[in-house]
Design an enzyme around this catalytic site. Structure first.
Site, short mmCIF file in Angstrom:
data_model
loop_
_atom_site.label_atom_id
_atom_site.label_comp_id
_atom_site.label_asym_id
_atom_site.label_seq_id
_atom_site.Cartn_x
_atom_site.Cartn_y
_atom_site.Cartn_z
N ASP A 118 -4.34 15.37 7.23
CA ASP A 118 -5.18 14.78 8.27
C ASP A 118 -4.47 13.55 8.83
OD1 ASP A 118 -5.43 13.40 5.85
OD2 ASP A 118 -7.47 12.73 6.27
N GLU A 174 -7.38 12.45 3.31
CA GLU A 174 -6.91 11.18 2.77
C GLU A 174 -7.34 10.00 3.63
OE1 GLU A 174 -4.09 7.79 2.17
OE2 GLU A 174 -4.50 8.93 4.01
#
Length: 447
Positions: free
Chosen positions: A104, A171
């Site tokens: 991400d 994350e």
């Protein structure tokens, strides 16, 4: 069947292939509009990246019979995949792992960039520069470690250690939990990584990052009495009270949590800090003394102090001020006050904390993983300068608490981390590739 032992793992595997790396990274950066992690506005779909990783490794996987790689995709939420890749070694319990390459990214506002953040582009004057959201944090590392695993699968060196790569979801945001590395740990899918060094590949500047800070987001709310500014003696000015209270709280914080002796050992750039970063109030006219306001900020805490202890102390400071407003807080001018006895009214302070509190990290400086990383960095980069910052990295401390020997490194650029016009350098990533090979080679020599 494994090939005969080469004279050198680095000679057998070679250098990072630019075409393969750039080709994969181009596909990953092309997905970044769908990888932005800032719910509810942006909900990432890491499956898009996970599938590209699986596709590039499939030709050398055991699933196709083309190679030894064991490739597994794990999802805890729709469209949000993790990928675990293993190059099997020959000695049980011997493991080296590369973890933390997250799929991400933080959001990017294309109107503020000098180039398209959602596609990989090249600087016309510097072909070493690879531009786009995620090049440094962290899709560049996804592509880098994927290429490492692919080359191991192609060359098939006889290794005693299993080499394991873990590409993770989620994350960049902690409002949703249990779908990234935390879910993998909870289900025991990373337990075998505890028997060897774990390298978290999500920092920058090609040097070992040996310490990070904890983070406590706080909100200090003051409640006074709103009144006409021409009749200040009838008001409790929430802004004045909050500013004076924060001054007292900060002074006590720095007394109770001074620079720690270990901060020099870990080369922290700053000690623990508590500071305001944001101010808000309900609004009103210039002729109104505000009755409410909130100052917000954060504590950045070196890992030698406990975040829970700090939070308890901050609550104690506030309660003490509430009980002794008239003696602790300075006033501002002859009619400034925080108590209106005739109205039986006292100003009041309240401190609250957001849920995404993070603990700091202090890597084990005696572990073989740390020594291997330092030696490899000096060999490949030319010098080794471990550093620590009070910026915060999620999840690593939790891994340490679960028994993992976590070390951290990265090969993007700190100056472009979460920034507009993000980029990385291919030459830095190529050095990272060689550092990984050096680490594996060193650990192999120990067996």
């Amino acid at each position: 069947m494994a090939s005969p032992a080469p004279a050198s793992l680095k000679d057998a595997v070679g250098s990072l292939d630019r075409d393969g790396f750039v080709g994969l990274l181009s596909k990953l950066i092309g997905e970044t509009a769908h990888l932005q992690n800032d719910p509810p506005t942006h909900r990432p779909q890491e499956e898009r990246v996970a599938q590209h990783v699986v596709d590039v490794l499939r030709p050398v996987s055991a699933d196709t019979g083309g190679g030894p790689l064991l490739v597994r995709k794990i999802s805890y939420a729709e469209g949000r995949s993790n990928v675990i890749v293993e190059y099997p070694g020959t000695v049980p319990g011997r493991v080296v792992s590369f973890v933390g390459m997250h799929m991400d990214v933080v959001p990017a506002n294309a109107s503020e960039w000098d180039f398209d953040p959602f596609s990989l582009t090249f600087d016309s004057e510097d072909k070493d520069k690879l531009r786009g959201r995620g090049t440094t944090d962290c899709l560049g590392h996804v592509a880098l470690v994927a290429q490492l695993m692919r080359r191991l699968g192609e060359v098939k060196p006889p290794l005693k250690h299993s080499v394991i790569a873990v590409f993770i979801a989620n994350e960049e945001n902690s409002s949703v939990t249990g779908i990234g590395v935390d879910g993998l740990v909870k289900d025991g899918l990373l337990d075998k990584l505890k028997t060897g060094p774990l390298f978290w590949i999500d920092t920058a500047d090609k040097q070992p990052c040996i310490g990070t800070g904890g983070m406590i987001p706080w909100h200090l709310k003051a409640t006074g009495k709103l009144f006409h500014s021409g009749l200040a003696h009838k008001a409790i000015n929430a802004m004045e009270m909050n500013m004076e209270a924060l001054k007292v709280i900060q002074k006590r914080f720095y007394t109770d949590f001074p620079s720690h002796e270990k901060e020099k050992v870990y080369k922290f750039a700053t000690p623990s800090t508590m500071k305001p970063t944001k101010w808000s109030y309900p609004g009103g006219g210039l002729n109104q003394i505000p009755g409410k306001c909130t100052i917000s900020g954060d504590v950045r805490l070196t890992p030698f102090y406990s975040t829970s202890h700090v939070m308890e102390k901050l609550k104690e400071y506030v309660e003490d001020i509430n009980e002794r407003l008239e003696t602790i807080l300075d006033t501002r001018g002859p009619v400034s006050k925080y108590i209106l006895p005739d109205e039986n009214l006292r100003g009041r302070l309240e401190i609250t904390f957001d849920g995404d509190v993070m603990n700091g990290v202090a890597c084990n400086l005696q572990s073989r993983g740390y020594h291997a990383l330092c030696k490899a960095t000096k060999e490949i980069v030319g010098h080794v300068e471990p550093y620590s910052i009070t910026g915060s990295l999620p999840l690593i401390r939790e891994l340490q608490d679960e028994g993992f020997d976590a070390q951290t490194a990265g090969y993007g650029l700190l100056k472009t981390y979460h920034a507009k016009n993000e980029y990385c350098l291919f030459s830095d990533m190529a050095q990272g590739f060689q550092v990984f090979l050096s680490i594996i080679s060193q650990l192999e020599e120990e067996v």
